[in-house]
Design a protein around this motif. Sequence first.
Motif, PDB file in Angstrom:
ATOM      1  N   SER A 111     -15.236  16.600  52.920  1.00 19.84           N
ATOM      2  CA  SER A 111     -15.789  16.222  51.721  1.00 19.84           C
ATOM      3  C   SER A 111     -17.324  16.003  52.007  1.00 19.84           C
ATOM      4  O   SER A 111     -17.758  15.978  53.019  1.00 19.84           O
ATOM      5  N   GLU A 112     -18.168  16.158  50.919  1.00 23.72           N
ATOM      6  CA  GLU A 112     -19.690  15.677  50.983  1.00 23.72           C
ATOM      7  C   GLU A 112     -19.895  15.078  49.703  1.00 23.72           C
ATOM      8  O   GLU A 112     -19.568  15.316  48.865  1.00 23.72           O
ATOM      9  N   ALA A 113     -21.022  14.369  49.965  1.00 23.81           N
ATOM     10  CA  ALA A 113     -21.963  14.119  48.655  1.00 23.81           C
ATOM     11  C   ALA A 113     -23.241  14.580  48.528  1.00 23.81           C
ATOM     12  O   ALA A 113     -23.702  15.212  49.442  1.00 23.81           O
ATOM     13  N   THR A 144     -19.687  13.936  44.307  1.00 20.30           N
ATOM     14  CA  THR A 144     -18.962  14.171  45.571  1.00 20.30           C
ATOM     15  C   THR A 144     -17.876  15.238  45.426  1.00 20.30           C
ATOM     16  O   THR A 144     -17.337  15.366  44.279  1.00 20.30           O
TER      17      THR A 144
END
Length: 671
Positions: free
Chosen positions: A94-96, A202
């Motif tokens: 995951s990433e923001a 996100t």
Amino acid sequence: MEFNKGQYYEGDGATTMVAGNVGLPLTDQGFVNLSLEYRTADPTSRSVQRDDAAALINNGNTFVEDPAQVWGSPEIKGDLKFFANAGLELDQNSEAYLFGNYARREVEGGFYFRNPHNRGGVNDGGTNDSGEQLLLVADLTPDLSGNCPTDIAVGSNVLENPVYINQVANNPDCFAFNELFPGGFTPKFGGIVTDASLVVGTRGELDNELNYDVSGAYGTNEIDYAISNTINPSLGPDTPTSFNPGRYIQTEASFNIDINKYIDIGGNEPLFLAGGIEYRYEAFEAIAGDPKSYEVGPLAAQGFGIGSNGFPGLAARFQGKNSRNSAALYIDSEYFFSDDFMVGAAIRYEDFSDFGDTTKGKLSARYQLNETVAIRGAIATGFKAPTIGQSNVRNVTTAFSATGLVDRATLPPSDPISIQKGATPLQPEESTSYSVGWVGEFENGLFVTIDYFNIEVEDRISTTSGITLTQADINALLAQGVTDASSFSEVSFFTNDFATSTQGIDVVANYSMEMLGGDTVFSFAGNWTDTEVDDVKTFDVNGEQVQNISPTRIRMIEDNLPEYRFSLTGNHTNGDWRVLTRLNYFSDIFEDHIDAGLPIEEVGAEYTVDFEVGYHINESFIMTLGARNAFDNLPDENVLYDTEVAGSKYPTTSPIGINGGFYYLKGVYTF
């Protein structure tokens, strides 16, 4: 870092632009990329002197500007753009992310010339029994005891009329605007446009291979109007000459949840399935101008106009904020029935707080016939809800008509004046479209796409043509308590006015080859588009069925854009050198000159050529010298309505513009 400097061959329109881009780390797991650009541009003028202004000068009025009215590009006093993009890895799956922009642009351009002998509400005192133009003169005494003359015939130059000199210009009890603007005046109109947005979200993949993207967005666009070199006539000699007529602010906010996943259904390939929900909020706010831009001054009762001339300010009683919200749900899918055949389907449901709900969909397909050629196609239904601004905008501006300058009010469809002239509540536009295409990718490096499209739109939203308010209309509205009915000569409003069919063909081709010791890429982009107005609605006005769009406006919709256009580009690189040449073509158009019902039957077809030469001074620094419209091609001069109407040397909507060739020098340095 980039620096760009250029100007038009005529020696005006000097433009300066500086820009920069930098990428930075955001801890060990992220990045930030920042871009900044700032530009200024001087105005241009492609005008000829109007007959009326030339006549004033010939008869001794030395205060008239030459040209009295300017046609050309406005002055860009400052154009700032900033963009930021950032990402941060949260874990392996995951990433923001965040991206946003801020832009601020200040522009000022010229307006229509106000003749000092006959501008309505400023200098026009009507006519005498002999048909001579009279001067509008104000009595400044509190009890109107100044015995000011009302029968001054302006003649060829009112400034030389002894009655004007003795009884007005040298009389403190009497006043005419020729004392402030003896040569008339041309307002300068513009403002500051500010745009900003921010998106934060996100995204990632869950353990069950479900991909998600959750985000929130906020954006705002504001225009703060400004007008100068003008007056509020009703204030007489105490009027300011610069005004801030008001502001409009559009605000949008949304929240989205999107998911997608490949699902094994036992076929040739997994089914790609996506879906999402969206909540959206929109608002339109009108903020009043400074009081003197709309104030009803003491001279209004003597026939002088109200508000900043050219663009009266928005009165405080009309300011306010309107909003709506909507919620949407969509499902999208793609499936390969074989390695060569793909089909897609999508459906979207949306419910608006002010227009109800709608469901639209799309079907698409692509089939690879062989290693070289594929065909594709799609059919879809669509809609476009009226904006909050279209339903609530209110302003007054000076427009040109076949009878000269008029004050045209754009009013909400719900305004009593609009309803008097047939306005009805706005409804969404509905569309049906389909396209078919051919794609070819050949071993010799040639890539070609050919697409046909057809779009039918019902209930298209547009502003009506200017609708004259008759004295009977004004009397009826005044009887209803609509006190500003007498302030306008014409009105306009947004309405679902007509239906159109648009069809066309897009052709795009690219070809790469070795040539003259280097590499050359040829690119072609061509388009044919034809639009027809299929149906024009009629509206009931006092028991009579009328149309709110003129035949000339219909021709503008159908024929004001080139039916055929293409560009052919060659881009050659050889070592440190790069040379680009582009040929552009635009077919002829029809123009309703300055929207005044003055037809120019054919604005001729035109070619332009662009050149650019670049050289790598070293690995970090590139210098480029270029020219747009390098042979300084200009439209055929406007000989129908040039000096006798508004002083435009060329047709104002020519697809190649009216400014001619532009040359520039650009430097790009990479650190």
